[in-house]
Design an enzyme around this catalytic site. Sequence first.
Site, PDB file in Angstrom:
ATOM      1  N   GLY A  25       8.712  -7.031   4.413  1.00 57.58           N
ATOM      2  CA  GLY A  25       7.529  -6.275   4.789  1.00 57.58           C
ATOM      3  C   GLY A  25       6.395  -6.536   3.823  1.00 57.58           C
ATOM      4  O   GLY A  25       6.551  -7.200   2.794  1.00 57.58           O
ATOM      5  N   GLY A  27       2.207  -4.794   2.703  1.00 57.84           N
ATOM      6  CA  GLY A  27       1.217  -3.752   2.907  1.00 57.84           C
ATOM      7  C   GLY A  27      -0.025  -4.081   2.124  1.00 57.84           C
ATOM      8  O   GLY A  27      -0.126  -5.142   1.494  1.00 57.84           O
ATOM      9  N   SER A  28      -0.989  -3.159   2.138  1.00 58.61           N
ATOM     10  CA  SER A  28      -2.226  -3.395   1.407  1.00 58.61           C
ATOM     11  C   SER A  28      -1.997  -3.385  -0.101  1.00 58.61           C
ATOM     12  O   SER A  28      -2.803  -3.900  -0.863  1.00 58.61           O
ATOM     13  CB  SER A  28      -3.264  -2.343   1.783  1.00 58.61           C
ATOM     14  OG  SER A  28      -2.767  -1.048   1.545  1.00 58.61           O
ATOM     15  N   VAL A  32       7.112  -6.498   0.046  1.00 59.47           N
ATOM     16  CA  VAL A  32       8.418  -5.834   0.013  1.00 59.47           C
ATOM     17  C   VAL A  32       9.484  -6.896   0.261  1.00 59.47           C
ATOM     18  O   VAL A  32       9.406  -7.644   1.236  1.00 59.47           O
ATOM     19  CB  VAL A  32       8.520  -4.737   1.083  1.00 59.47           C
ATOM     20  CG1 VAL A  32       9.860  -4.009   0.970  1.00 59.47           C
ATOM     21  CG2 VAL A  32       7.370  -3.749   0.979  1.00 59.47           C
ATOM     22  N   LYS A  47       9.617  -3.312  -4.061  1.00 58.11           N
ATOM     23  CA  LYS A  47       8.202  -3.332  -3.687  1.00 58.11           C
ATOM     24  C   LYS A  47       7.420  -3.804  -4.903  1.00 58.11           C
ATOM     25  O   LYS A  47       7.590  -3.270  -6.005  1.00 58.11           O
ATOM     26  CB  LYS A  47       7.743  -1.934  -3.251  1.00 58.11           C
ATOM     27  CG  LYS A  47       8.520  -1.390  -2.075  1.00 58.11           C
ATOM     28  CD  LYS A  47       8.061   0.011  -1.681  1.00 58.11           C
ATOM     29  CE  LYS A  47       6.722  -0.001  -1.004  1.00 58.11           C
ATOM     30  NZ  LYS A  47       6.377   1.332  -0.419  1.00 58.11           N
ATOM     31  N   ASP A 139       1.264  10.089   5.194  1.00 56.60           N
ATOM     32  CA  ASP A 139       1.286   8.859   5.994  1.00 56.60           C
ATOM     33  C   ASP A 139       2.557   8.786   6.841  1.00 56.60           C
ATOM     34  O   ASP A 139       3.211   7.744   6.923  1.00 56.60           O
ATOM     35  CB  ASP A 139       1.173   7.636   5.088  1.00 56.60           C
ATOM     36  CG  ASP A 139       0.732   6.377   5.845  1.00 56.60           C
ATOM     37  OD1 ASP A 139       0.162   6.522   6.948  1.00 56.60           O
ATOM     38  OD2 ASP A 139       0.944   5.265   5.335  1.00 56.60           O
TER      39      ASP A 139
END
Length: 369
Positions: A25, A27-28, A32, A47, A139
Amino acid sequence: MSGGGYYSKCSVSRPVEWVKGKTVGSGSFGSVHLAMNKATGGLFVVKSAESEAGLQFLESEAEILESLDSPHVVKCIGKEMCGGGKKLNLFIEYMAGGSLADVTEQFGGKLDEMVIRLYTREILLGLKYLHENGIVHSDLKCRNVLLSSLGDVKLADFGCSKRVKQHSAAGIAGSPLWMAPEMIQGGGLDCASDIWSLGCTIIEMATGNLPWAGKISNPMAAVLRIACSDDRPNFPSHFSQQGLDFLEKCLERDPKKRWTAEQLLHHPFVLDKNLGNNSSFVAAEKYAASSPASVLDKSIFPETDYSDESSSDEEDEDEEDSPVPKPSGNRFFPFSMLCENKIGVSEQQLRFGEQWSGSEEEWITVRTS
């Protein structure tokens, strides 16, 4: 790649030597990866962040996770600072089942209502624990709820989470289509906002679509509609009366009237009849509300994926083939900052909804400090 550096105090055994595996994964904040503990062969997730903004959000997530100990929240295994303090690795337990978004996609695009009831109850237990400890997740959505292979459900991704007593209205972050109206309006941080997001997450599970699908023409229209109208996402047309009433309690636009996690845990929708007490489901006929599934007339936007009470019989069928965006790393901003033109995005970015084709990379990523 092997790990090295110094580690935090955490709730379970942390790896001393580890090897980074494939990317699972992004993200901003960063990336990950799956990882393996070389001493035990056990799997976990790492992460990583190197940018200044990414370090800030990952450090915030680490601080929150290290303070939590619940079977309904992913566990922190450790953290490692390396590269002279310019890179942070956060180690988190591995959930083999993936996210609720993954599971929904893998099982036909939508989940059976009984499964949704079970998952919703587990999410509520996690929210109850967070709220009792003064933490707002901020979130909550299917992509941030993880499952084990045995069906255990745990809340994850705490990069936007805040402690209520230590946070002001400014600098709120989250994912726009799941955000409560008062959050986008910059009205302050409160546990009630997580309950609104829970309602949106249930819609995701029930339809395979994002909340507001079919009602919103582009992301900026979403912000305006959520903040400025009296509307709510369309409820799943096939849901039971119990399910519709549960969504009414979650998606109440007035946060003071919205039910708490504690109250929702006593709602018939999440009382499992297989646990040996069928009386709760017998009583549900008296409990269920007769309120409509949507507060406004049929949307003026095209390709509505689920209908409200004013729809015709032909419109009551969910349209499964409509293109639906599935953003994952989208953090947003208080609505007041949009009005004051302080978010620092270009005119081209604000108009990007004109070519909005449904890719999660096409969402603007904006975070405020």
